[in-house]
Design an enzyme around this catalytic site. Structure first.
Site, PDB file in Angstrom:
ATOM      1  CB  CYS A 325      -9.280   3.854 -18.259  1.00 49.55           C
ATOM      2  SG  CYS A 325     -10.121   2.713 -17.121  1.00 49.55           S
ATOM      3  CG  HIS A 425     -13.323   6.654 -19.167  1.00 54.59           C
ATOM      4  ND1 HIS A 425     -12.585   6.212 -20.242  1.00 54.59           N
ATOM      5  CD2 HIS A 425     -13.384   5.613 -18.293  1.00 54.59           C
ATOM      6  CE1 HIS A 425     -12.227   4.953 -20.040  1.00 54.59           C
ATOM      7  NE2 HIS A 425     -12.690   4.564 -18.866  1.00 54.59           N
TER       8      HIS A 425
END
Length: 483
Positions: A325, A425
């Site tokens: 991310c 994630h």
């Protein structure tokens, strides 16, 4: 109208979240329609809800234990620390602003509490039981007037309270007595009993203390839960960052605004991970830049502290670099950010062929994807995204096939020389992928390949709940609640 049961603790880190998780599964197994609730949670780790908003990982896990889809209603207020005593306030899944701790206590808190109680009462109307989790200690004298996560919630819906103490750290009887003495008489009357958590040894040794508590307060000890070795995510307010150097040396940069570090639990269990903050420490086989609550500020922090140069040098010497991310965004060529930091265009580390622009609308979704990175090409993986950034690349890491159950075809992430970045994630919770990645590095080091023992959240919840069920008097709780 359904019932409510509240789990409070004598302090942070006593195991409230997991005791609540266990009770969610226990009552679900008994056939009750049960849901979790926490009025306000402060967490660096969040997860997507079924509505597309954010909730804390704790209530996400508890929803799974209840066999319910995670909803923003289970955690109406989420505070995401940004540093400098400021937090982003997320209400019913959506960011509504960034405030200082003082401004939040004096302005927004009571209004949001009233709204969260409306949510709680609506849940009680639709379900048999709501299991409410408290936060920290209910008797912090300097905070009690502003506390909207503990006894104020219990009073609002007349919820019986189980008070949990962590006996592993010592002082649990004193903590229970201290907590009870600092509660008002009305609040003490809401306490139905006590649970001692994380005990190692013979519970009969504690019986004299139990008799003392029952005589002094007229409340029973409902059980003693043993110390349980488990793989369920803990609440993160007191999270420890391990320094374990496994056979493959995996280093994770402990950013000032690190977020969603639960991503790395499988690496910790399978090999060991080492969180680092200094440039001179950086020399791992794998170096990971994690997610960040403020990507550009953390990139600048790395730059000013020599960590960026150390990563580039380690990469030149053969280290494998990974970004998740915000870490992926940092590894690209440039970031244009007028949302989180307002710094505009910032040069990236430059190890990935990617450019990122921050949008004002946050993407919060469950994802299923197919890996394009050559060593794991074709593997099906799943996870979630929580991001403002929109990245473009010439060499994507994966192709997203499903977003919240909807069929799509979108590229994400990027691949470079001994480098990859992804928005997924939870990528390392895909055991086939993690095994392939670790064994790639193990082969390079001349080590034998490993087989990662697969496990599931469901299995861990069931195992944990079974031990708790055997350790506390659930029949007494059912009778007390009138279920």
């Amino acid at each position: 109208m359904g019932k409510a049961l509240m789990i409070q603790g004598t302090m942070s880190g006593v195991g409230k979240s997991l005791i609540a998780t266990a009770l969610c599964r226990i009552f679900s197994d008994l056939g009750y329609d049960v849901v979790p609730f926490k009025s306000q949670n402060m967490s660096l780790n969040s997860a997507p809800s079924i509505e597309g908003g954010e909730i804390s990982r704790a209530q996400y896990l508890q929803a799974i234990a209840c066999r319910k889809k995670p909803s923003i209603k289970f955690n109406p207020i989420l505070l995401k620390p940004e540093g400098n005593m400021r937090s982003q306030v997320v209400f019913l899944g959506e960011p509504i602003g960034s405030v200082s701790a003082r401004d939040y206590m004096l302005s927004k808190k009571i209004e949001l509490f009233r709204k969260s109680m409306e949510v709680l009462k609506s849940l009680m109307k639709r379900h048999d039981l709501v299991i409410i989790e408290g936060a920290g200690s209910p008797v912090e004298i300097n905070l009690k007037d502003y506390d909207i996560a503990n006894m104020r919630v219990a009073r609002e819906v007349n919820a019986p309270v189980i008070l949990v103490a962590d006996i592993d750290r010592g002082g649990s009887f004193a903590q229970i007595v201290g907590t009870m003495e600092l509660l008002s008489e009305e609040e003490r009357n809401l306490v139905m009993g006590f649970v001692f958590n994380k005990f190692r040894g013979d519970p009969s040794l504690l019986y004299p203390g139990f008799k003392f508590l029952e005589k002094k307060y007229g409340k029973p000890v409902l059980g003693v839960v043993p110390y349980i070795d488990h793989r369920l995510p803990e609440e993160d307010s007191l999270a420890e960052f391990p320094r374990a150097k496994g056979e493959v040396h995996i280093q994770i940069i402990k950013l000032p605004h690190i977020s969603n570090f639960t991503d790395f639990e499988p690496l910790h269990w399978a090999n060991g991970v080492d969180y680092v903050t200094k440039a001179e420490e950086i020399k791992g086989d794998i170096i990971i830049i994690p997610g960040s609550k403020n990507t550009v500020e953390d990139l600048i922090w790395m730059r000013e502290n020599g960590i960026e140069d150390a990563i580039i040098e380690a990469h030149r010497e053969g280290s494998f670099i990974v970004g998740i991310c915000g870490g992926f965004q940092m590894l690209g060529e440039k970031i244009i950010d007028n949302v989180e930091s307002k710094r505009g265009e910032v040069k990236g580390i430059g190890l990935l062929p990617a450019k990122t622009i921050f949008a004002r609308e946050k993407r919060t979704n469950h994802l299923k994807a197919e890996v394009l990175w050559e060593p794991a090409r074709g593997m099906r993986v799943e996870g979630y995204e929580i991001r403002f950034g929109r990245s473009t690349t010439r060499r994507p890491f994966s192709v997203i096939k499903w977003v919240n159950g909807r069929r799509v075809e979108e590229f994400e992430g990027a691949v470079g020389e001994r480098t990859f970045g992804t928005y997924l994630h939870g990528i390392f919770h895909n055991f086939e992928f993690t095994e392939a990645f670790l064994n790639l590095i193990r082969r390079e080091k001349g080590l034998e390949p490993i087989k990662i023992r697969e496990w599931s959240i469901e299995d861990e919840i069931n195992r944990f709940a079974k031990i708790v069920r055997e350790s506390i008097d659930v029949d007494y709780i059912i009778e007390f609640l009138g279920l």
